[in-house]
Structures are given as structure tokens and as C-alpha cells.
Design a protein around this motif. Sequence first.
Motif, PDB file in Angstrom:
ATOM      1  N   VAL A  10       2.451  -0.801 -17.173  1.00  0.00           N
ATOM      2  CA  VAL A  10       1.900  -1.805 -18.088  1.00  0.00           C
ATOM      3  C   VAL A  10       2.880  -2.964 -18.258  1.00  0.00           C
ATOM      4  O   VAL A  10       2.500  -4.143 -18.229  1.00  0.00           O
ATOM      5  N   VAL A  11       4.162  -2.629 -18.408  1.00  0.00           N
ATOM      6  CA  VAL A  11       5.182  -3.664 -18.570  1.00  0.00           C
ATOM      7  C   VAL A  11       5.343  -4.463 -17.276  1.00  0.00           C
ATOM      8  O   VAL A  11       5.413  -5.700 -17.293  1.00  0.00           O
ATOM      9  N   ARG A  12       5.368  -3.767 -16.159  1.00  0.00           N
ATOM     10  CA  ARG A  12       5.523  -4.448 -14.873  1.00  0.00           C
ATOM     11  C   ARG A  12       4.365  -5.408 -14.601  1.00  0.00           C
ATOM     12  O   ARG A  12       4.558  -6.538 -14.159  1.00  0.00           O
ATOM     13  N   GLU A  42      13.713  -1.566 -21.713  1.00  0.00           N
ATOM     14  CA  GLU A  42      13.479  -1.112 -23.075  1.00  0.00           C
ATOM     15  C   GLU A  42      12.030  -1.296 -23.513  1.00  0.00           C
ATOM     16  O   GLU A  42      11.571  -0.638 -24.444  1.00  0.00           O
ATOM     17  N   CYS A  43      11.303  -2.202 -22.881  1.00  0.00           N
ATOM     18  CA  CYS A  43       9.937  -2.501 -23.307  1.00  0.00           C
ATOM     19  C   CYS A  43       9.049  -1.264 -23.267  1.00  0.00           C
ATOM     20  O   CYS A  43       8.330  -0.959 -24.226  1.00  0.00           O
ATOM     21  N   ALA A  44       9.087  -0.542 -22.151  1.00  0.00           N
ATOM     22  CA  ALA A  44       8.218   0.628 -21.997  1.00  0.00           C
ATOM     23  C   ALA A  44       8.569   1.722 -22.997  1.00  0.00           C
ATOM     24  O   ALA A  44       7.674   2.298 -23.647  1.00  0.00           O
ATOM     25  N   GLY A  86       3.348  -4.943 -27.916  1.00  0.00           N
ATOM     26  CA  GLY A  86       3.807  -5.012 -26.535  1.00  0.00           C
ATOM     27  C   GLY A  86       4.058  -6.433 -26.088  1.00  0.00           C
ATOM     28  O   GLY A  86       5.027  -6.720 -25.361  1.00  0.00           O
ATOM     29  N   HIS A  87       3.214  -7.352 -26.535  1.00  0.00           N
ATOM     30  CA  HIS A  87       3.395  -8.772 -26.227  1.00  0.00           C
ATOM     31  C   HIS A  87       4.701  -9.277 -26.829  1.00  0.00           C
ATOM     32  O   HIS A  87       5.453 -10.037 -26.189  1.00  0.00           O
ATOM     33  N   ASP A  88       4.995  -8.878 -28.071  1.00  0.00           N
ATOM     34  CA  ASP A  88       6.267  -9.253 -28.712  1.00  0.00           C
ATOM     35  C   ASP A  88       7.457  -8.752 -27.897  1.00  0.00           C
ATOM     36  O   ASP A  88       8.467  -9.449 -27.745  1.00  0.00           O
ATOM     37  N   LEU A  89       7.346  -7.531 -27.382  1.00  0.00           N
ATOM     38  CA  LEU A  89       8.453  -6.949 -26.621  1.00  0.00           C
ATOM     39  C   LEU A  89       8.667  -7.680 -25.299  1.00  0.00           C
ATOM     40  O   LEU A  89       9.818  -7.933 -24.900  1.00  0.00           O
ATOM     41  N   LEU A 137       5.349   7.836 -19.404  1.00  0.00           N
ATOM     42  CA  LEU A 137       6.440   6.915 -19.100  1.00  0.00           C
ATOM     43  C   LEU A 137       6.085   6.047 -17.893  1.00  0.00           C
ATOM     44  O   LEU A 137       6.320   4.836 -17.895  1.00  0.00           O
ATOM     45  N   ARG A 138       5.501   6.670 -16.865  1.00  0.00           N
ATOM     46  CA  ARG A 138       5.084   5.898 -15.682  1.00  0.00           C
ATOM     47  C   ARG A 138       4.035   4.856 -16.054  1.00  0.00           C
ATOM     48  O   ARG A 138       4.095   3.704 -15.604  1.00  0.00           O
TER      49      ARG A 138
END
Length: 394
Positions: free
Chosen positions: A194-196, A222-224, A206-209, A188-189
Motif C-alpha cells: 500500500v505504501v509502495r 516506518e509508514c507501513a 496513511g496520507h499524513d504518513l 506487513l506485506r
Amino acid sequence: MPMRTKHPVYRHDLYSASAIRDTYPHYAALRELGPVVWLSKHKVHALPRYAECKRVLLDDETFISSDGVALNPIANRMGQGTTLCSDGEDHSRRRSLLAHRLTPRALRTMHDTVDQQAAAVVTAAVAQRTVDAVDLATTLPMSVVPDLVGWPQRGREHLLRWAGATFNALGPVNRQALRTLPASLGMLRYARDVVRDRSVLEGSMGHDLLRASDEGRIMPTECATMMIDYLAPSLDTTISAISSALHLFATHPEQWRLLKADPDLVPTAVNEVVRYRSPIRGFSRTAAHDTDIAGVPLPKGSRVLVLYGSANRDPLEWDDPDSFDIRRDAARQLGFGQGTHGCAGQGLARMETSAILRGLVERVDHIKVAGTPQWALNNVIHRLERLPLELVPA
């Protein structure tokens, strides 16, 4: 806690190490007791038969996932905001964001690449002759799924361990869950980092999100969780199916000869592997209102455990269910779920498993067990941890 109604009680621990390693006698005992069985150890109503499992999976208005699908409140709280733990419009909205990635049309564009990668994996394995089937089964999903989801190269060496821990957390709070909790939190971390950092691969899920978050269609948080949603099931379930297929064909040489004689049986064989050795042991659902199953009253808030692995061996549904037969029409198996929560990535899992089997059929005369199989100790994923095999070249 809803009041327990009077129906059969099972006092054994379905999540003990011994039950995880040899789960089918427990399933048989549960089915013999009835369609709804109270698991006193885990305070949940178990559904061991096919008809009741399918009914619950198809009735997502009565039996909801938004209260979580785990057998412990910690995981159910942590699962909030995921596709797995949502219902109705909320579930549809999340699933629609990535559905275009996994349609039959989208998967067709990947077909040749997956076949080529599978052929390379099998060729390398045959050259070694003696291999660990789990290593073989891991190579293709690990070469396909992380790129599709969009994970950066950094940290990929931990993904498989993290994915297994994610499934362990969905059982009860026991030794397996506690042992792997740090890995679960680590994933989760990592996903949040990665999202941050916006370090997802260009053109990936992930790019779509991230784009959906930028446009206000989902919350950034929600992305992660959604990236994990699609990674963990796409790795472990496929690795389970491929390694189980290898084990089953090694221990059922007559079935391997059938497949060699008629490679068109590969799709049927994949369904039979998933029926006979369901990758997912079970997920739970919660009754949204007072209801009943098979005449057993279930008050609102009752939690039921859908035992996929048991349903797929139910003699009330299948002829000779404890026999492995790739000629069987097992298309209705529940190993990938059913209904709105049916596995979104099952098309990819089928493609990868089929590609490995086709590669083996072309290059391997027969498969021999070359050592003692070891089963992974995981609350939810039923898969081999180690399986030494000898691949005799064609």
C-alpha cells in the motif's frame, strides 16, 4: 538473561488454550502469591496487582518499550520502528504525526456519523432478532477504522484476521502464535504494498504518513508499520469491548435495566466493561536499569509483564471487583493503558462502544444469550469469537 530473584513462582501456562478461555482464576492465584510473580514457563516477572501495574505504566523511563512489548524475541525485533515499541523523543515524534486525528476536537467531527452508523447497525440487528454479537460488534469498527487509517478497499476482507494475528504474535512462541504467523506476515506485506503503491485514501492517516515521509520527518519504512500500529488496536480492542458489553448485559439483566432507566450511565458503563473484561491481557516492558518493584530487586534487562486484566480485578484497588456494576466509578481502570503509552485510539473506541450501547438502549427491551459463547484463542486480545444473542425489541 538476568538472574532471577527469590520471589513467588507460578508454573502454569497463562497462554495455554484453557487459560486463555478462562483466565480469571489464574489472575486471582497470581495476585494471591504477591505483587511480583515469576512465570517459570515464560521466564518473565508478572505484575498481577493494580498498584505495580500502574507504577510501571507511568514510569516509561525505567520500564521501557523500545526493547519490545512481546514475550518473544522475534516479535520484539519485528516491532522495532513502531509507536508501540519506542520511547522518549522517538515515541513522541511518531505519535505526534497522527495525534491530531484522535484529539477530542477531531473526534467530535465524527460523532454524528458514528452515531448514524451505529443506529443502522443496531436497527439491522434488531430486525434479525437473533444475531451473533461478535458480528454486530465488528460492523461499526470495520466501517470506521479502515477509512480513518486509509486502507484501500482491496484487501480489507483480510484486515480483521490480520489484526488478530498481530496480537497473537505479541505473546510467547506457542501454537496460537505459530498458527497465525503467516497472517501476521501477510498484513506487513500488504501494508508495504500500500505504501509502495501510494494507494492510501486521500486525507487519511496513511496520507499524513506518506507526506511526513516525503518531507523527511520519518523513514519510508516506518509508514507501513505505523499504519498497522493504528489499525490492529483500533479494531480488536473495540470489537472486544462491544461484544463483551453485549454479553455482560445479557447475563446481568439488572444492569441492562439500570442503563435503560438512565442512558446517561453509558460512559460509566463503558469504563466498567473495560475494567471487568479488559480487552488487552498484558504487554511487557524491560527494566532500563537496576530497580525494584514492591521491594523485589529487578536487574537491568529484566522483563516484566503488565497484566491489565488482573490489575482491573485487584481487590486491593476495587471493592467487590468480580461484580459487574455500571454505577461504579471505574475511570481509573487500566484497560486502555496509562501514561505516554496509553491507547491513542481510546477516544474512538469509547465513541464507538457508546454509540452502539445508545442505539441498543433506544431499540432493545432486553438481551438474551441464545447459544454457547466461544472465546477467541488469542495470546493478547481477550475477546469472544462467537456469541449468539436474541435482541428483544422495545
